[in-house]
Design a protein around this motif. Sequence first.
Motif, PDB file in Angstrom:
ATOM      1  N   ASP A 185       2.414  57.320  34.688  1.00 44.71           N
ATOM      2  CA  ASP A 185       3.324  58.402  34.296  1.00 44.71           C
ATOM      3  C   ASP A 185       4.343  58.629  35.403  1.00 44.71           C
ATOM      4  O   ASP A 185       4.190  59.538  36.226  1.00 44.71           O
ATOM      5  CB  ASP A 185       2.523  59.684  34.020  1.00 44.71           C
ATOM      6  CG  ASP A 185       3.406  60.821  33.536  1.00 44.71           C
ATOM      7  OD1 ASP A 185       4.498  60.534  33.006  1.00 44.71           O
ATOM      8  OD2 ASP A 185       3.000  61.986  33.682  1.00 44.71           O
ATOM      9  N   SER A 208       4.242  58.185  27.406  1.00 41.18           N
ATOM     10  CA  SER A 208       4.105  58.417  25.968  1.00 41.18           C
ATOM     11  C   SER A 208       4.227  57.115  25.185  1.00 41.18           C
ATOM     12  O   SER A 208       3.478  56.883  24.223  1.00 41.18           O
ATOM     13  CB  SER A 208       5.141  59.434  25.475  1.00 41.18           C
ATOM     14  OG  SER A 208       6.414  59.177  25.985  1.00 41.18           O
ATOM     15  N   LEU A 248       2.318  62.558  20.983  1.00 44.99           N
ATOM     16  CA  LEU A 248       3.173  61.847  21.937  1.00 44.99           C
ATOM     17  C   LEU A 248       4.586  61.641  21.401  1.00 44.99           C
ATOM     18  O   LEU A 248       5.555  61.672  22.171  1.00 44.99           O
ATOM     19  CB  LEU A 248       2.530  60.514  22.320  1.00 44.99           C
ATOM     20  CG  LEU A 248       1.239  60.636  23.142  1.00 44.99           C
ATOM     21  CD1 LEU A 248       0.625  59.265  23.378  1.00 44.99           C
ATOM     22  CD2 LEU A 248       1.502  61.337  24.475  1.00 44.99           C
ATOM     23  N   TYR A 258       6.268  65.009  21.927  1.00 38.54           N
ATOM     24  CA  TYR A 258       6.522  65.213  23.360  1.00 38.54           C
ATOM     25  C   TYR A 258       7.684  64.357  23.845  1.00 38.54           C
ATOM     26  O   TYR A 258       8.512  64.798  24.651  1.00 38.54           O
ATOM     27  CB  TYR A 258       5.257  64.893  24.157  1.00 38.54           C
ATOM     28  CG  TYR A 258       5.529  64.604  25.613  1.00 38.54           C
ATOM     29  CD1 TYR A 258       5.840  65.638  26.502  1.00 38.54           C
ATOM     30  CD2 TYR A 258       5.506  63.297  26.103  1.00 38.54           C
ATOM     31  CE1 TYR A 258       6.111  65.369  27.837  1.00 38.54           C
ATOM     32  CE2 TYR A 258       5.778  63.025  27.426  1.00 38.54           C
ATOM     33  CZ  TYR A 258       6.079  64.065  28.284  1.00 38.54           C
ATOM     34  OH  TYR A 258       6.355  63.793  29.607  1.00 38.54           O
ATOM     35  N   MET A 259       7.777  63.122  23.329  1.00 37.37           N
ATOM     36  CA  MET A 259       8.816  62.204  23.780  1.00 37.37           C
ATOM     37  C   MET A 259      10.213  62.769  23.523  1.00 37.37           C
ATOM     38  O   MET A 259      11.137  62.558  24.301  1.00 37.37           O
ATOM     39  CB  MET A 259       8.657  60.845  23.081  1.00 37.37           C
ATOM     40  CG  MET A 259       9.463  59.729  23.732  1.00 37.37           C
ATOM     41  SD  MET A 259       9.362  58.164  22.815  1.00 37.37           S
ATOM     42  CE  MET A 259       7.616  57.843  22.901  1.00 37.37           C
ATOM     43  N   ASN A 275      10.768  64.978  26.429  1.00 37.82           N
ATOM     44  CA  ASN A 275      10.733  64.248  27.689  1.00 37.82           C
ATOM     45  C   ASN A 275      12.050  63.519  27.961  1.00 37.82           C
ATOM     46  O   ASN A 275      12.488  63.379  29.111  1.00 37.82           O
ATOM     47  CB  ASN A 275       9.574  63.241  27.672  1.00 37.82           C
ATOM     48  CG  ASN A 275       9.308  62.608  29.016  1.00 37.82           C
ATOM     49  OD1 ASN A 275       8.970  61.432  29.102  1.00 37.82           O
ATOM     50  ND2 ASN A 275       9.457  63.357  30.099  1.00 37.82           N
ATOM     51  N   MET A 326       4.764  65.802  30.971  1.00 36.68           N
ATOM     52  CA  MET A 326       3.410  66.127  30.519  1.00 36.68           C
ATOM     53  C   MET A 326       2.569  66.642  31.674  1.00 36.68           C
ATOM     54  O   MET A 326       1.605  67.375  31.468  1.00 36.68           O
ATOM     55  CB  MET A 326       2.741  64.934  29.833  1.00 36.68           C
ATOM     56  CG  MET A 326       2.463  63.737  30.710  1.00 36.68           C
ATOM     57  SD  MET A 326       1.450  62.486  29.850  1.00 36.68           S
ATOM     58  CE  MET A 326       2.525  61.928  28.544  1.00 36.68           C
TER      59      MET A 326
END
Length: 369
Positions: free
Chosen positions: A164, A171, A204, A207-208, A211, A220
Motif C-alpha cells: 500500500d 485496491s 475496494l 474506495y478506489m 483514493n 485506506m
Amino acid sequence: MKEEILSNITIVSILIVVGSFLLVYYLIPKIIFMVNHHNLTEAPIERSSHVESTPSMGGLSFFVVLILAIFFIKHFDDDNIGLNFVAALTVIFIIGLKDDLAVSTPRARLLVEILAITIMFFHSGYHVTSFDGFLGFNEAPTLLMDIVHIIIILTIINAYNLIDGVDGLASTIGITIFTMFGLVFFTLGLNFYFLISLSIIGILFAYMRYNFSHRKKIFMGDTGSLIIGFCIAILSLKFLTMEASLFTHLTFKLENKLFIIAGIIAVPLFDMMRVIGVRLIQGKSPFEADRNHIHHVLINLGFAHYKIAMILGLLNYILAVLIIFLASHTNSFQMMVIFLTIFSLFLAVFFSLSKRVAKKQTTILNDSK
C-alpha cells in the motif's frame, strides 16, 4: 418470500457487492469530514508518495461494511465461523486504528495479529494434520501445522500491508486477489467465502473512487490494509485447510496448494521477499521502512500512480493464472523450481529498472551542475 430471496445465491451476490459498494461510497465522505474536522490527516514524510496532508482512515468504512456483510450472509455460513471472524476482525481493526492515530511498534502489531489468528484457530475446522505431499511431506502434528499456518498468515497480512504505497495499488491488487478467491470458492460451492470475496471487491471499487480523487482523496491507512490483508490470509487459511475431497472439483494437484496461494498474492509476496532480503543484506531491520519497493522504483521512472496500479494489478493476474495452470501439470518439487525461477525473473526486472532509475538520477544531477 424473504427467506427465499436471502437464500438465493444469485440475488444475494448482487445485493452484497452492490450494497458494499454503495455503503462504502456513502461512508467515506463522512470519514473525510471527521478526520479533517479533528485534524487527523496524514502528513507526508520522506518516503511518502504524496505531498499534501491527506485523510488516512478509509479502513473505518471497510470494517463497518464487512461486519454488516457477515451478518447479512450468515445463512451461508455452513462452517459457523462468522462469530470468530467478527471477533478477529475487531482485534485487527483496533491495532490498525491505533497505527493510524499513533504508530505502534512492530512487536505490538505482531502480537495483536497473532491474537487475531488465535481467535480463528478456536474453530476446529482450521486445524489439519497433513502437508498433503508438499515437497514429499505428509502427516504432521497438529501443533506444527498450526505454527506453519500462523507464519503463512502473518506473511500474507504484512505483504499486503507493505504494497500500500501509491494511489490505487492496494485496491487494484486486492481486487485481483479476491476475484481469484471468489472464482475458487464459487467453484467449490463455499458460498460464505465467495460472498466475502464479493463484498470486499465492492468495498475496494468504492474506495478506489476516492483514493484517486483530488478533491476528496483518502487513504485506506493501516486500518484498511490490515483488515484486507487479514481477510486475504483467512481465505488462504480456509483454502489450505479444506477437506481433500473438495479438491476433486479443481484441476491442480493437492500438494501444490501453497503455490496456488503464493500465485494469487504473487506481486505483494515477491516484493516483500525482495525488500526484506535487501534490508537483511544491508544489516538493517526487516521492519525498517524505506523507498525500495517496486512501486517506488516505478514512481522514480515517472509512471503515474494509476499506471503503476494497472501494471502491477495485471502482473498479479498473469502470475496467478500462470502458476495455477502450472500447478495442474507439475508436482511440488517442479513447482518449487518454477516458483524460484519466476521470482528470479522478478528480481532481474527490478534490478534492470533500478539501474534505469540510477542512470536517470545521475543525468538529472549532471544537468543541474
